[in-house]
Write a protein that holds these residues in place. Structure first.
Motif, PDB file in Angstrom:
ATOM      1  N   VAL A 121       1.314   3.174   1.971  1.00 43.82           N
ATOM      2  CA  VAL A 121       0.604   3.986   2.961  1.00 43.82           C
ATOM      3  C   VAL A 121       1.481   5.102   3.530  1.00 43.82           C
ATOM      4  CG1 VAL A 121      -0.575   3.911   5.194  1.00 43.82           C
ATOM      5  CG2 VAL A 121      -0.902   2.059   3.557  1.00 43.82           C
ATOM      6  N   VAL A 122       2.755   4.809   3.789  1.00 45.15           N
ATOM      7  CA  VAL A 122       3.631   5.809   4.400  1.00 45.15           C
ATOM      8  C   VAL A 122       4.360   6.622   3.324  1.00 45.15           C
ATOM      9  CG1 VAL A 122       5.600   6.170   5.930  1.00 45.15           C
ATOM     10  CG2 VAL A 122       3.928   4.388   6.454  1.00 45.15           C
ATOM     11  N   GLN A 123       5.089   5.931   2.461  1.00 42.99           N
ATOM     12  CA  GLN A 123       5.885   6.659   1.467  1.00 42.99           C
ATOM     13  C   GLN A 123       5.020   7.258   0.365  1.00 42.99           C
ATOM     14  OE1 GLN A 123       9.046   4.063   0.081  1.00 42.99           O
ATOM     15  NE2 GLN A 123       9.363   3.233   2.143  1.00 42.99           N
ATOM     16  N   GLY A 124       4.064   6.496  -0.121  1.00 43.12           N
ATOM     17  CA  GLY A 124       3.217   6.994  -1.203  1.00 43.12           C
ATOM     18  C   GLY A 124       2.027   7.809  -0.731  1.00 43.12           C
ATOM     19  N   ARG A 125       1.763   7.802   0.583  1.00 41.71           N
ATOM     20  CA  ARG A 125       0.650   8.549   1.183  1.00 41.71           C
ATOM     21  C   ARG A 125      -0.678   8.193   0.498  1.00 41.71           C
ATOM     22  NH1 ARG A 125       1.756  14.638   1.158  1.00 41.71           N
ATOM     23  NH2 ARG A 125       0.251  14.618   2.876  1.00 41.71           N
ATOM     24  N   VAL A 126      -0.827   6.902   0.255  1.00 44.87           N
ATOM     25  CA  VAL A 126      -2.049   6.387  -0.364  1.00 44.87           C
ATOM     26  C   VAL A 126      -2.959   5.855   0.736  1.00 44.87           C
ATOM     27  CG1 VAL A 126      -3.000   4.671  -1.938  1.00 44.87           C
ATOM     28  CG2 VAL A 126      -0.835   5.813  -2.489  1.00 44.87           C
ATOM     29  N   SER A 127      -4.176   6.330   0.779  1.00 45.17           N
ATOM     30  CA  SER A 127      -5.127   5.920   1.811  1.00 45.17           C
ATOM     31  C   SER A 127      -5.537   4.460   1.631  1.00 45.17           C
ATOM     32  CB  SER A 127      -6.369   6.807   1.758  1.00 45.17           C
ATOM     33  OG  SER A 127      -7.407   6.252   2.526  1.00 45.17           O
ATOM     34  N   CYS A 128      -5.911   3.832   2.734  1.00 45.26           N
ATOM     35  CA  CYS A 128      -6.448   2.468   2.688  1.00 45.26           C
ATOM     36  C   CYS A 128      -7.611   2.381   1.708  1.00 45.26           C
ATOM     37  CB  CYS A 128      -6.949   2.029   4.058  1.00 45.26           C
ATOM     38  SG  CYS A 128      -5.743   2.144   5.396  1.00 45.26           S
ATOM     39  N   SER A 129      -8.421   3.441   1.632  1.00 46.78           N
ATOM     40  CA  SER A 129      -9.645   3.418   0.828  1.00 46.78           C
ATOM     41  C   SER A 129      -9.374   3.420  -0.668  1.00 46.78           C
ATOM     42  CB  SER A 129     -10.529   4.623   1.178  1.00 46.78           C
ATOM     43  OG  SER A 129      -9.947   5.830   0.708  1.00 46.78           O
ATOM     44  N   VAL A 130      -8.157   3.774  -1.083  1.00 44.90           N
ATOM     45  CA  VAL A 130      -7.852   3.790  -2.508  1.00 44.90           C
ATOM     46  C   VAL A 130      -7.900   2.375  -3.081  1.00 44.90           C
ATOM     47  CG1 VAL A 130      -6.057   4.274  -4.226  1.00 44.90           C
ATOM     48  CG2 VAL A 130      -6.504   5.909  -2.383  1.00 44.90           C
ATOM     49  N   CYS A 131      -7.469   1.396  -2.299  1.00 37.78           N
ATOM     50  CA  CYS A 131      -7.446   0.006  -2.767  1.00 37.78           C
ATOM     51  C   CYS A 131      -8.570  -0.840  -2.185  1.00 37.78           C
ATOM     52  CB  CYS A 131      -6.116  -0.655  -2.410  1.00 37.78           C
ATOM     53  SG  CYS A 131      -4.667   0.131  -3.176  1.00 37.78           S
ATOM     54  N   HIS A 132      -8.988  -0.544  -0.951  1.00 37.39           N
ATOM     55  CA  HIS A 132      -9.914  -1.416  -0.233  1.00 37.39           C
ATOM     56  C   HIS A 132     -11.308  -0.798  -0.109  1.00 37.39           C
ATOM     57  CE1 HIS A 132      -6.641  -4.080   0.932  1.00 37.39           C
ATOM     58  NE2 HIS A 132      -5.945  -3.014   1.320  1.00 37.39           N
ATOM     59  N   ASP A 133     -12.306  -1.621  -0.357  1.00 35.44           N
ATOM     60  CA  ASP A 133     -13.716  -1.256  -0.160  1.00 35.44           C
ATOM     61  C   ASP A 133     -14.115  -1.777   1.211  1.00 35.44           C
ATOM     62  OD1 ASP A 133     -16.475  -1.003  -0.153  1.00 35.44           O
ATOM     63  OD2 ASP A 133     -16.675  -1.497  -2.275  1.00 35.44           O
ATOM     64  N   ALA A 134     -14.393  -0.898   2.133  1.00 37.18           N
ATOM     65  CA  ALA A 134     -14.563  -1.297   3.525  1.00 37.18           C
ATOM     66  C   ALA A 134     -15.703  -2.271   3.767  1.00 37.18           C
ATOM     67  CB  ALA A 134     -14.757  -0.056   4.400  1.00 37.18           C
ATOM     68  N   GLU A 166      -2.969  11.541  -0.946  1.00 38.11           N
ATOM     69  CA  GLU A 166      -2.081  12.435  -0.203  1.00 38.11           C
ATOM     70  C   GLU A 166      -2.466  12.499   1.279  1.00 38.11           C
ATOM     71  OE1 GLU A 166       0.640  13.738  -1.545  1.00 38.11           O
ATOM     72  OE2 GLU A 166       0.124  12.808  -3.476  1.00 38.11           O
ATOM     73  N   VAL A 167      -2.573  11.343   1.877  1.00 40.48           N
ATOM     74  CA  VAL A 167      -2.914  11.250   3.297  1.00 40.48           C
ATOM     75  C   VAL A 167      -1.685  10.798   4.065  1.00 40.48           C
ATOM     76  CG1 VAL A 167      -4.348  10.121   5.037  1.00 40.48           C
ATOM     77  CG2 VAL A 167      -5.322  10.705   2.804  1.00 40.48           C
ATOM     78  N   SER A 168      -1.279  11.587   5.034  1.00 35.33           N
ATOM     79  CA  SER A 168      -0.136  11.209   5.865  1.00 35.33           C
ATOM     80  C   SER A 168      -0.570  10.171   6.890  1.00 35.33           C
ATOM     81  CB  SER A 168       0.437  12.439   6.569  1.00 35.33           C
ATOM     82  OG  SER A 168       0.929  13.369   5.629  1.00 35.33           O
ATOM     83  N   GLU A 169       0.114   9.023   6.876  1.00 34.20           N
ATOM     84  CA  GLU A 169      -0.243   7.942   7.802  1.00 34.20           C
ATOM     85  C   GLU A 169       0.030   8.353   9.240  1.00 34.20           C
ATOM     86  OE1 GLU A 169      -0.116   4.674  10.426  1.00 34.20           O
ATOM     87  OE2 GLU A 169       1.621   5.925   9.947  1.00 34.20           O
ATOM     88  N   SER A 170      -0.918   8.025  10.115  1.00 37.13           N
ATOM     89  CA  SER A 170      -0.745   8.227  11.552  1.00 37.13           C
ATOM     90  C   SER A 170      -1.765   7.371  12.268  1.00 37.13           C
ATOM     91  CB  SER A 170      -0.932   9.707  11.930  1.00 37.13           C
ATOM     92  OG  SER A 170      -2.286  10.088  11.749  1.00 37.13           O
ATOM     93  N   ALA A 171      -1.583   7.233  13.574  1.00 39.97           N
ATOM     94  CA  ALA A 171      -2.539   6.436  14.359  1.00 39.97           C
ATOM     95  C   ALA A 171      -3.925   7.057  14.313  1.00 39.97           C
ATOM     96  CB  ALA A 171      -2.050   6.314  15.800  1.00 39.97           C
ATOM     97  N   SER A 172      -4.005   8.375  14.181  1.00 44.85           N
ATOM     98  CA  SER A 172      -5.312   9.038  14.152  1.00 44.85           C
ATOM     99  C   SER A 172      -5.932   9.037  12.764  1.00 44.85           C
ATOM    100  CB  SER A 172      -5.186  10.477  14.662  1.00 44.85           C
ATOM    101  OG  SER A 172      -4.297  11.224  13.832  1.00 44.85           O
ATOM    102  N   ALA A 173      -5.097   9.118  11.703  1.00 48.17           N
ATOM    103  CA  ALA A 173      -5.633   9.183  10.341  1.00 48.17           C
ATOM    104  C   ALA A 173      -6.435   7.939  10.000  1.00 48.17           C
ATOM    105  CB  ALA A 173      -4.507   9.367   9.335  1.00 48.17           C
ATOM    106  N   TYR A 174      -6.003   6.789  10.510  1.00 52.62           N
ATOM    107  CA  TYR A 174      -6.702   5.522  10.255  1.00 52.62           C
ATOM    108  C   TYR A 174      -7.130   4.874  11.568  1.00 52.62           C
ATOM    109  CZ  TYR A 174      -4.414   6.307   5.773  1.00 52.62           C
ATOM    110  OH  TYR A 174      -3.977   6.873   4.598  1.00 52.62           O
ATOM    111  N   ALA A 175      -7.574   5.717  12.508  1.00 52.06           N
ATOM    112  CA  ALA A 175      -7.970   5.216  13.826  1.00 52.06           C
ATOM    113  C   ALA A 175      -9.055   4.159  13.736  1.00 52.06           C
ATOM    114  CB  ALA A 175      -8.429   6.376  14.702  1.00 52.06           C
ATOM    115  N   LEU A 176      -9.952   4.304  12.763  1.00 50.17           N
ATOM    116  CA  LEU A 176     -11.037   3.332  12.615  1.00 50.17           C
ATOM    117  C   LEU A 176     -10.475   1.962  12.244  1.00 50.17           C
ATOM    118  CD1 LEU A 176     -14.236   3.227  12.562  1.00 50.17           C
ATOM    119  CD2 LEU A 176     -13.983   3.202  10.082  1.00 50.17           C
TER     120      LEU A 176
END
Length: 567
Positions: free
Chosen positions: A493-506, A460-470
């Motif tokens: 990422v936008v419609q489902g509000r799924v964070s990058c970290s849910v699928c990707h291990d940094a 439940e993360v709303s995508e924005s330039a700041s939310a995923y600034a890293l």
């Protein structure tokens, strides 16, 4: 005439006996120093029976020792000698000149009586005196040890014994004694030192650390030292409120840190005496007080030196990442170490100790190469409990290019300017967030995992330039949201509000922990959100080539049975 010959012989004998302590330079008279305890000195500790500046310590006849015509008995005290992992030589009970110096400075014998008197009574040095050493020598520079043994046993930062022909000398047996640094008959330079030591000039006669003269600390100055010392309960002679060079960090006698001979009792406290934004430019103190920070000084250190990173005692100290004798203000060149980390040990990708790290990640791997080193808020994934060093090392299913270069062909969303083969460093992602006066480097941040910019994890993360600034430092946001690298990025990422970290291990996924085909493109699902596919009970991402593959999983109540995608 016979009387005159006898007087001449006595005089020659005394001169010969004193020759051991006379350096080849002009001397001030002992008469003008604190070591003159004769009748000419006004004070309680006076030699009332044998007037004369020399008679306090020396006797022409009936001396206690054959050398130097010593007029005082040795103390019968049993001393606690200096101990350290780094000295590489045996340090036992004091001997030679050091034993004689301690006959006054350990406080067990009276100052005033001479030969034949009661040394157990009378005025003696006490802890109130800055000259008091006591019988616990664990907080003093070591004496009565073989300098040559220390070198032959592995100390490579010491000058060769043959070079010690100047102000600092060894005794006839090649031992370091009090008289190596102090001349009891000459107080020209204060503290009876054999040369000026305002900036550590005396120290570097022996201690010759590689790169020290180019290091920032070689010329550093600490102001307000007496206030710091008084607050720490350290006895310190008046008049040294400003300390420079070696003296800014070290105290040769009565050091509260003992083995390291530091000015203050804890390494962190000493470093932050300057690195709090007042004396040094960097405000490390502010960074370490941020919500997410390295736990510097939070656990007691079991080892004294930075030589065995495989001992997991949970401690973190400034010297784990910084060598105070070599660090400088130089910027890093390419992938090399920045000046602040030069001369620090490390662990390479194969788990081997390197005495001098070549890359930043090798310094990080000293701690982050152990499975036990997991943050309390780390994300539970399919492939889990993997040391950070193994996440990056080859063979790897996929990993951010910290160790092995990556091609832009594998990362179509990279921003312009990052073309071709490229690598990144740990501090490209981890470091100060630029707020509150904190310093650069991974000291502390307001973002979790000591990240430099925001990286929202979870659901439940709303995508924005700041939310995923890293992520958007390197990955082009427009490319991601236009689905140029994955057909359903925007949908997730936008419609489902799924964070990058849910699928990707940094960091990455090692190839030997699972089928590499399941973990291309850093795929390693967050198990707190992604559940097994209902029919097969599997959680899979299977790559079928560039920008093509399918998933078996259940996420947000939506079952994915071999759900494929492709362009």
């Amino acid at each position: 005439m016979l009387f005159n010959k006898r007087a001449l012989l006595i005089t020659l004998g005394v001169v010969s006996a004193f020759a051991w302590a006379i350096p080849a330079r002009s001397q001030s008279s002992v008469v003008d120093t604190k070591h003159n305890l004769s009748l000419s000195v006004i004070g309680p500790a006076q030699n009332t029976h044998y007037p004369g500046a020399c008679s306090m310590c020396h006797a022409a006849h009936g001396s206690f020792g054959p050398q130097q015509m010593w007029a005082r008995p040795d103390s019968l005290a049993v001393y606690q000698p200096y101990q350290s992992e780094s000295i590489k030589a045996y340090v036992g009970q004091p001997t030679g000149a050091s034993k004689r110096c301690l006959s006054c400075h350990d406080g067990t014998l009276a100052l005033a009586p001479s030969h034949g008197e009661n040394f157990g009574a009378g005025v003696r040095l006490t802890e109130a005196s800055s000259s008091y050493i006591g019988t616990d020598l664990r907080d003093d520079h070591p004496v009565s040890f073989s300098y040559i043994e220390s070198i032959s046993s592995g100390r490579r930062d010491l000058a060769p014994a043959s070079a010690l022909t100047g102000p600092v000398k060894l005794d006839r047996a090649g031992f370091v004694q009090c008289t190596s640094c102090h001349d009891p008959h000459d107080n020209t330079y204060g503290h009876f030192l054999t040369q000026p030591n305002r900036n550590g000039e005396l120290c570097v006669n022996c201690h010759q650390f590689s790169g020290f003269m180019a290091a920032t600390h070689a010329t550093v100055t600490l102001s307000g030292a007496n206030g710091l010392l008084r607050a720490a309960g350290v006895r310190q002679p008046v008049g040294e409120d400003t300390r420079s060079g070696c003296n800014a960090c070290h105290l040769s006698h009565t050091s509260p840190s003992r083995e390291q001979l530091l000015l203050l009792d804890e390494e962190k406290t000493l470093c932050l005496a300057c690195h709090d934004g007042r004396q040094a430019q960097s405000n490390i103190a502010a960074a370490l007080n941020k919500p997410y920070a390295h736990p510097v000084g939070m656990m007691p250190r079991l080892t004294q030196t930075d030589t065995d990173p495989f001992i997991d005692d949970g401690s973190v100290e400034c010297s784990d990442c910084h060598n105070p004798h070599r660090s400088n203000a130089a910027s890093s060149t390419g992938l090399g170490l920045p000046g602040a980390m030069v001369g620090v040990s490390g662990v390479d990708e194969s788990g081997n100790l390197r005495e001098n790290a070549m890359f930043e990640y090798q310094v990080c791997f000293k701690c982050h190469s152990r499975e036990s080193n997991q943050s309390l808020d780390h994300i539970i994934r399919q492939v889990d409990n993997v040391p950070v060093s193994r996440q990056f090392a080859q063979p790897s299913a996929s990993a951010h290019p910290v160790i092995t270069p990556a091609s832009r062909a594998n990362s179509p969303s990279l921003r312009r300017g990052l073309n071709g083969l490229t690598r990144i460093t740990c501090s490209d992602c981890h470091g100060g967030d630029g707020s509150g006066g904190g310093a650069a480097g991974p000291h502390g941040s307001r973002f979790p995992f000591i990240l430099k910019q925001e990286y929202r994890a979870g659901d439940e993360v709303s995508e924005s330039a700041s939310a995923y600034a890293l992520c958007y430092q390197c990955h082009d946001r427009i490319s991601i949201l236009n689905d140029e690298s994955f057909r359903y990025h925007q949908r997730h990422v936008v419609q489902g509000r799924v964070s990058c970290s849910v699928c990707h291990d940094a960091h990455g996924v090692p190839a030997d922990r699972d089928d590499p085909a399941r973990h291309q493109f850093l795929m390693n699902f967050d198990l707190s959100i992604v559940q097994p596919e209902i029919k097969s009970g599997r959680i899979d991402y299977i790559s079928l080539g560039p920008r093509s593959g399918y998933c078996n999983l259940n996420c947000h109540g939506e079952n994915h049975e071999r759900r494929g995608y492709g362009l």
